[in-house]
Design an enzyme around this catalytic site. Structure first.
Site, short mmCIF file in Angstrom:
data_model
loop_
_atom_site.label_atom_id
_atom_site.label_comp_id
_atom_site.label_asym_id
_atom_site.label_seq_id
_atom_site.Cartn_x
_atom_site.Cartn_y
_atom_site.Cartn_z
N THR A 15 0.85 -1.20 0.00
CA THR A 15 0.00 0.00 0.00
C THR A 15 0.88 1.24 0.00
O THR A 15 1.74 1.39 0.87
CB THR A 15 -0.92 0.02 1.24
OG1 THR A 15 -0.13 -0.02 2.42
CG2 THR A 15 -1.92 -1.12 1.21
N ASN A 69 1.46 4.75 0.94
CA ASN A 69 0.90 5.66 1.93
C ASN A 69 1.14 7.10 1.50
O ASN A 69 2.22 7.42 0.99
CB ASN A 69 1.56 5.43 3.30
CG ASN A 69 1.21 4.08 3.90
OD1 ASN A 69 1.39 3.04 3.26
ND2 ASN A 69 0.71 4.08 5.10
N GLU A 111 -3.83 4.63 2.92
CA GLU A 111 -2.93 3.70 2.23
C GLU A 111 -3.64 3.09 1.03
O GLU A 111 -4.76 2.63 1.12
CB GLU A 111 -2.35 2.66 3.16
CG GLU A 111 -3.27 2.04 4.15
CD GLU A 111 -2.58 0.92 4.95
OE1 GLU A 111 -1.73 0.21 4.40
OE2 GLU A 111 -2.94 0.76 6.13
P1 ADP Z 1 5.05 0.75 3.70
O1 ADP Z 1 4.73 0.21 5.07
O2 ADP Z 1 6.32 1.56 3.68
O3 ADP Z 1 3.90 1.51 3.10
P2 ADP Z 1 4.34 -1.52 2.01
O4 ADP Z 1 4.73 -2.93 2.33
O5 ADP Z 1 2.90 -1.13 2.22
O6 ADP Z 1 5.32 -0.54 2.79
O7 ADP Z 1 4.76 -1.26 0.50
C1 ADP Z 1 4.40 -0.04 -0.07
C2 ADP Z 1 5.31 0.37 -1.20
O8 ADP Z 1 5.35 -0.63 -2.22
C3 ADP Z 1 4.78 1.62 -1.90
O9 ADP Z 1 5.21 2.80 -1.22
C4 ADP Z 1 5.37 1.50 -3.29
O10 ADP Z 1 6.66 2.09 -3.33
C5 ADP Z 1 5.50 -0.02 -3.50
N1 ADP Z 1 4.49 -0.63 -4.39
C6 ADP Z 1 4.80 -1.53 -5.37
N2 ADP Z 1 3.70 -1.94 -6.01
C7 ADP Z 1 2.64 -1.29 -5.44
C8 ADP Z 1 1.23 -1.29 -5.69
N3 ADP Z 1 0.68 -2.06 -6.65
N4 ADP Z 1 0.45 -0.49 -4.92
C9 ADP Z 1 1.00 0.27 -3.96
N5 ADP Z 1 2.31 0.32 -3.67
C10 ADP Z 1 3.14 -0.45 -4.40
N1 RBF Z 2 -6.88 -3.03 8.12
C1 RBF Z 2 -7.75 -3.38 9.10
O1 RBF Z 2 -7.38 -3.45 10.27
N2 RBF Z 2 -9.07 -3.66 8.82
C2 RBF Z 2 -9.57 -3.62 7.56
O2 RBF Z 2 -10.76 -3.87 7.36
C3 RBF Z 2 -8.66 -3.28 6.49
N3 RBF Z 2 -9.08 -3.26 5.21
C4 RBF Z 2 -8.21 -2.92 4.22
C5 RBF Z 2 -8.65 -2.90 2.90
C6 RBF Z 2 -7.79 -2.55 1.87
C7 RBF Z 2 -8.30 -2.52 0.47
C8 RBF Z 2 -6.44 -2.21 2.16
C9 RBF Z 2 -5.50 -1.82 1.07
C10 RBF Z 2 -5.99 -2.23 3.46
C11 RBF Z 2 -6.87 -2.59 4.50
N4 RBF Z 2 -6.45 -2.61 5.82
C12 RBF Z 2 -7.31 -2.97 6.83
C13 RBF Z 2 -5.09 -2.17 6.17
C14 RBF Z 2 -4.17 -3.34 6.32
O3 RBF Z 2 -4.27 -3.82 7.63
C15 RBF Z 2 -2.75 -2.88 6.04
O4 RBF Z 2 -2.59 -2.53 4.69
C16 RBF Z 2 -1.79 -3.92 6.48
O5 RBF Z 2 -0.54 -3.38 6.58
C17 RBF Z 2 -1.82 -5.18 5.61
O6 RBF Z 2 -0.88 -6.10 6.10
MG MG Z 3 1.89 0.84 3.02
#
Ligand code: ADP
Ligand code: RBF
Ligand code: MG
Length: 226
Positions: free
Chosen positions: A44, A46, A137
């Protein structure tokens, strides 16, 4: 906990977004909680919550869908991997600034510097993880060859899917997120939603002039995430 039973295949009215949508947010991609969402197959991107707090303070926490405009120009790692615009046509994404190389090597093609994608996002406190700060996110429904921290992101939220829930396990959370992805993709393919990636909305999604006022060092330090 989430309700039992099958999920609805679509979210939001067939006729198109209803108030308060569309909602515009933008920001640089910053570090998130570092929980390894990527390993779960749902990275995700952020962005800072500032725009949400100031312009949409009453928007409920929950899961939403919409389109994302992404510019890799301000993203050192991704931009370095791209070469200046060439005459090659772009891949499947909207490309205003095509970066495909004309090289005959087998390396994967560099992503376009500017692109538009469908996306699903979570706004709130992640009850499963009991966060104390609100986050925005965004899981972009596209496969990227590498991370793009520091990239400029425009987000057009077009609909609401569900509230955030707590879950019995991380597997149950991930399973529901997978359904959210399918619901978002399907919902955005409807003509009354797909039109938001064209015309004046496309112009907004690909306008990153706000990034000129953003301090790259602050993005790096993550101080914007407050
Ligand atoms: P963080 O905790 O730092 O947000 P994540 O495990 O959520 O780490 O990974 C997020 C990062 O992955 C984004 O900031 C981006 O650089 C990269 N990324 C690669 N593919 C995607 C995607 N399809 N959607 C969102 N982020 C992506
Ligand atoms: N986190 C929650 O605690 N509850 C949720 O219902 C929830 N829904 C999510 C739905 C989507 C589409 C996304 C992208 C994230 C959601 N998350 C939710 C956040 C999730 O816990 C977070 O991205 C974690 O870091 C995944 O491991
Ligand atoms: Mg993230």
């Amino acid at each position: 906990m989430p309700p039992n039973g099958p999920r609805e295949p679509y979210a939001g009215p067939e006729a198109g977004p209803e108030a308060p949508f569309p909602i515009k947010l933008c920001g640089p991609v910053i570090k998130g909680f570092g929980r390894g969402s990527k390993e779960l197959g749902i990275p995700t991107a952020n962005i800072p919550t500032e725009g949400l707090s100031t312009e949409h303070p009453t928007l409920p926490s929950g899961i939403y869908y919409g389109f994302v405009g992404l510019s890799l120009k301000s993203c050192p790692s991704a931009a370095a991997a791209s070469t200046p615009a060439s005459s090659s046509p772009s891949t499947t994404t909207t490309s205003l600034s095509s970066t495909n190389t004309t090289s005959s090597s087998s390396a994967p093609p560099a992503p376009p510097l500017i692109s538009i994608h469908p996306a699903v996002l979570s706004i709130g406190f992640n009850p499963f993880y009991k966060n104390t700060v609100r986050s925005v996110e965004i899981h972009i429904l596209h496969e990227f060859p590498r991370d793009f921290y520091g990239a400029a992101l425009n987000l057009l939220i077009l609909g609401y899917i569900r509230p955030e829930y707590d879950y019995v396990s991380v597997d149950a959370l991930v399973e529901d997120i997978r359904v959210d992805c399918a619901v978002a993709a399907r919902s955005l393919e409807r003509p009354a939603y797909a039109r938001f990636r064209t015309g004046a909305w496309e112009a907004w999604l690909t306008d990153f002039s706000w990034m000129e006022g953003v301090d790259a060092a602050e993005v790096e330090r993550g101080v914007l995430n407050q």
